[in-house]
Design an enzyme around this catalytic site. Structure first.
Site, PDB file in Angstrom:
ATOM      1  N   LYS A 198     -36.718  -5.014 -14.247  1.00 16.38           N
ATOM      2  CA  LYS A 198     -35.778  -4.270 -15.099  1.00 16.38           C
ATOM      3  C   LYS A 198     -34.902  -3.363 -14.233  1.00 16.38           C
ATOM      4  O   LYS A 198     -35.383  -2.781 -13.250  1.00 16.38           O
ATOM      5  CB  LYS A 198     -36.589  -3.457 -16.121  1.00 16.38           C
ATOM      6  CG  LYS A 198     -35.758  -2.725 -17.163  1.00 16.38           C
ATOM      7  CD  LYS A 198     -36.655  -1.997 -18.177  1.00 16.38           C
ATOM      8  CE  LYS A 198     -35.824  -1.282 -19.249  1.00 16.38           C
ATOM      9  NZ  LYS A 198     -36.663  -0.586 -20.251  1.00 16.38           N
ATOM     10  N   SER A 218     -35.366  -1.356 -25.239  1.00 17.62           N
ATOM     11  CA  SER A 218     -34.359  -1.439 -24.206  1.00 17.62           C
ATOM     12  C   SER A 218     -34.567  -2.585 -23.216  1.00 17.62           C
ATOM     13  O   SER A 218     -33.612  -2.999 -22.567  1.00 17.62           O
ATOM     14  CB  SER A 218     -34.300  -0.115 -23.443  1.00 17.62           C
ATOM     15  OG  SER A 218     -35.503   0.116 -22.749  1.00 17.62           O
ATOM     16  N   SER A 278     -39.932   0.109 -26.049  1.00 13.34           N
ATOM     17  CA  SER A 278     -39.026  -0.795 -25.318  1.00 13.34           C
ATOM     18  C   SER A 278     -39.664  -1.980 -24.609  1.00 13.34           C
ATOM     19  O   SER A 278     -38.939  -2.842 -24.119  1.00 13.34           O
ATOM     20  CB  SER A 278     -38.225  -0.006 -24.298  1.00 13.34           C
ATOM     21  OG  SER A 278     -37.146   0.603 -24.945  1.00 13.34           O
TER      22      SER A 278
HETATM   23  N1  GLN Z   1     -35.621   2.466 -28.958  1.00 16.51           N
HETATM   24  C1  GLN Z   1     -36.195   3.680 -28.459  1.00 16.51           C
HETATM   25  C2  GLN Z   1     -35.099   4.622 -28.024  1.00 16.51           C
HETATM   26  O1  GLN Z   1     -33.981   4.277 -28.132  1.00 16.51           O
HETATM   27  C3  GLN Z   1     -37.173   3.405 -27.375  1.00 16.51           C
HETATM   28  C4  GLN Z   1     -36.555   3.149 -26.079  1.00 16.51           C
HETATM   29  C5  GLN Z   1     -37.574   2.959 -24.995  1.00 16.51           C
HETATM   30  O2  GLN Z   1     -38.742   2.748 -25.252  1.00 16.51           O
HETATM   31  N2  GLN Z   1     -37.102   3.067 -23.770  1.00 16.51           N
HETATM   32  O3  GLN Z   1     -35.360   5.703 -27.586  1.00 16.51           O
END
Ligand code: GLN
Length: 495
Positions: free
Chosen positions: A78, A158, A182
């Site tokens: 990532k 994400s 995410s």
């Molecule tokens: N969707 C969540 C956010 O926007 C989680 C993102 C994540 O786990 N990095 O904060």
């Protein structure tokens, strides 16, 4: 043997050790698949030279009989992980041109275990998002489609690039990070396995920080066995991260017996949401029956503070993000705005941050700054911290009462269409995290396992939440669920 890029980590590992293939052949198969999958926009920086060099070194080690556990296995990383000499931008314009002088602990450990890095994977900007649409590279695309409909779907976020790449067999596995879901939400949206380990299991050193008290790295893989293999390589104590736990790392793969007889599985009543699609409810029920049939005891439980989890998360995560992102000011690295005659340092900060950060990141910085401001600190931030303690205590209470793991849906829906969630209503997007954020707030391990398809043919996942530091036991329950669910569907290749 099937096409090399479609193998699991375990299959490729065993084939390498039997001399049936080479790491160079596996790596070339993945590189070719990546070249053919531009439409998925999963890889944002490719590193074929590094990959082939590491593959050759891995073949030499395999040949000499001194091969570490992931020797020669090609994976994606990532873009949130700093990788030495390779662009690491957290999918943000503000880190344009940033090539770290160092390697994150997790990606270094994977390299030390012999894994071969194919490149960097798309994601939401600074890991803020649930659809990969906040990326400065444009969104990654889900390899799955609804029935005969060509509409492009989100791979989740994400870690959307990681999810798309693994599901489309562009790499054997990938790293993800999970601050509020995410790893688990994108895994569910593309029909793969993803585990967020206990907070402190994996070092956060060298991973671009979003919300430091919630962030954890974890593997995204084709099945549960692979998650066990890769998690072992990723975790362990790191003196460079003061929150990393000084605990021995078990052989997680050896713990996959599939025997869950006598385990107590909790079904939390608060996760039955109004307006939840019937298919999700039905899948959850089926998952419950599968675990019962495998010999587990099913127990109804209550986690009473669940309804406060989402608002609590969306105070704490932006608060920490606003502080972490203060470092991007155009002074030391990354993007700096062009200045006009007479502009001073304040204009430099303002213009750089206005140009460098996308809308969602700006929104989080503003919310975070607001809840930390002198007048509102107690009303919002301190209140959220107290509620967080109560959420954590809900879990402690059920574990103390003998529950071994908790079964919930992974997401409130299957993958949705790109562009379907209006930017004007961010809360609609935040609702995606309703089943996952509790786990980050409580610091617990959680795994998402593909368990079925909806009526449009899209994958759906179930989540299992475990006791702290018991990822091995959790993965074993996930393994039993995986075996019972027998999910083998793959997306039809259109890209
Ligand atoms: N969707 C969540 C956010 O926007 C989680 C993102 C994540 O786990 N990095 O904060």
């Amino acid at each position: 043997m099937s096409e090399l890029n479609t193998l699991t980590l375990a299959q490729a590992r065993d084939a390498l050790r039997k001399g049936e293939t080479t790491s160079v052949a596996l790596t070339e198969a993945c590189l070719a698949a990546i070249e053919g999958a531009g439409a998925l926009n999963a890889f944002v920086h490719k590193t074929p030279e590094i990959a082939l060099e590491r593959a050759k070194a891995a073949d030499a080690r395999l040949h000499s009989g001194d091969a570490p556990k992931m020797c020669g296995l090609p994976i994606g990383i990532k873009d949130l992980f700093c990788t030495k000499g390779v662009p690491s931008q957290a999918a943000s314009h503000i880190l344009e041109g940033f090539k770290p002088e160092y390697e994150s602990t997790v990606s270094q450990q994977l390299a030390d275990a012999g894994a071969v890095m194919l490149g960097k994977l798309n994601m939401d900007e600074f890991a803020m998002g649930s659809s990969n649409e906040t990326s400065c590279y444009g969104n990654a695309v889900n390899p799955w489609r609804r029935g005969n409909d060509d509409a492009a779907l989100t791979p989740g976020g994400s870690s959307g690039g990681s999810a798309a790449a693994v599901a489309a067999d562009l790499c054997l596995a990938a790293t993800g990070t999970d601050t509020g879901g995410s790893i688990r939400q994108p895994a569910a949206f593309v029909g793969i396995t993803g585990i967020k380990p206990t907070y402190g299991r994996c070092s956060r050193w060298g991973i671009v920080a979003f919300a430091s008290s919630l962030d954890q790295a974890g593997p995204m893989t084709k099945d549960v066995r692979d998650a066990a293999i890769m998690l072992e390589a990723m975790c362990g104590h790191d003196p460079k991260d003061s929150t990393s736990a000084d605990l021995a790392v078990p052989d997680f793969e050896a713990m996959l017996t599939g025997d869950i007889r006598g385990k107590v599985i909790g079904i939390p009543r608060e996760y039955r949401m109004d307006g939840m699609p019937e298919e999700i409810e039905a899948l959850w029920q089926q998952g419950t029956e599968m675990l019962r049939a495998a010999g587990a005891e099913i127990r109804d439980i209550s986690l009473p503070h669940t309804k406060y989890a989402l608002p609590t998360y969306y105070v704490i995560a932006p608060a920490e993000a606003s502080s972490n992102l203060a470092r991007y000011d155009g002074v030391r690295y990354g993007h700096r705005a062009k200045l006009a005659q007479g502009d001073g340092i304040t204009e430099m900060y303002e213009k750089t941050r206005a140009e460098g950060f996308g809308h969602e990141v700006q929104r989080r910085v503003m919310v975070g700054t607001y809840v930390l401001s002198a007048g509102f600190y107690d009303a919002y931030y301190n209140r959220a911290r107290k509620v967080r303690t109560l959420i954590k205590k809900d879990f402690e209470d059920v574990f103390a009462a003998g529950v071994d793991a908790i079964l919930t849906p992974a997401t409130p829906s299957a993958a949705f269409g790109l562009g379907e969630m209006a930017e004007a209503d961010p809360v609609q997007m935040y609702l995606n995290d309703v089943f996952t954020v509790t786990v980050n707030l409580a610091g617990l391990p959680g795994v998402s396992v593909p368990a079925g398809l909806d009526k449009q043919g899209l994958p759906l996942g179930l989540q299992l939440i475990g006791r702290p530091w018991e990822e091995g036991d959790l993965l074993n329950t996930a393994y039993a669920l995986e075996q019972a669910a027998g999910f083998v569907a793959k997306p039809g290749k259109w890209w």
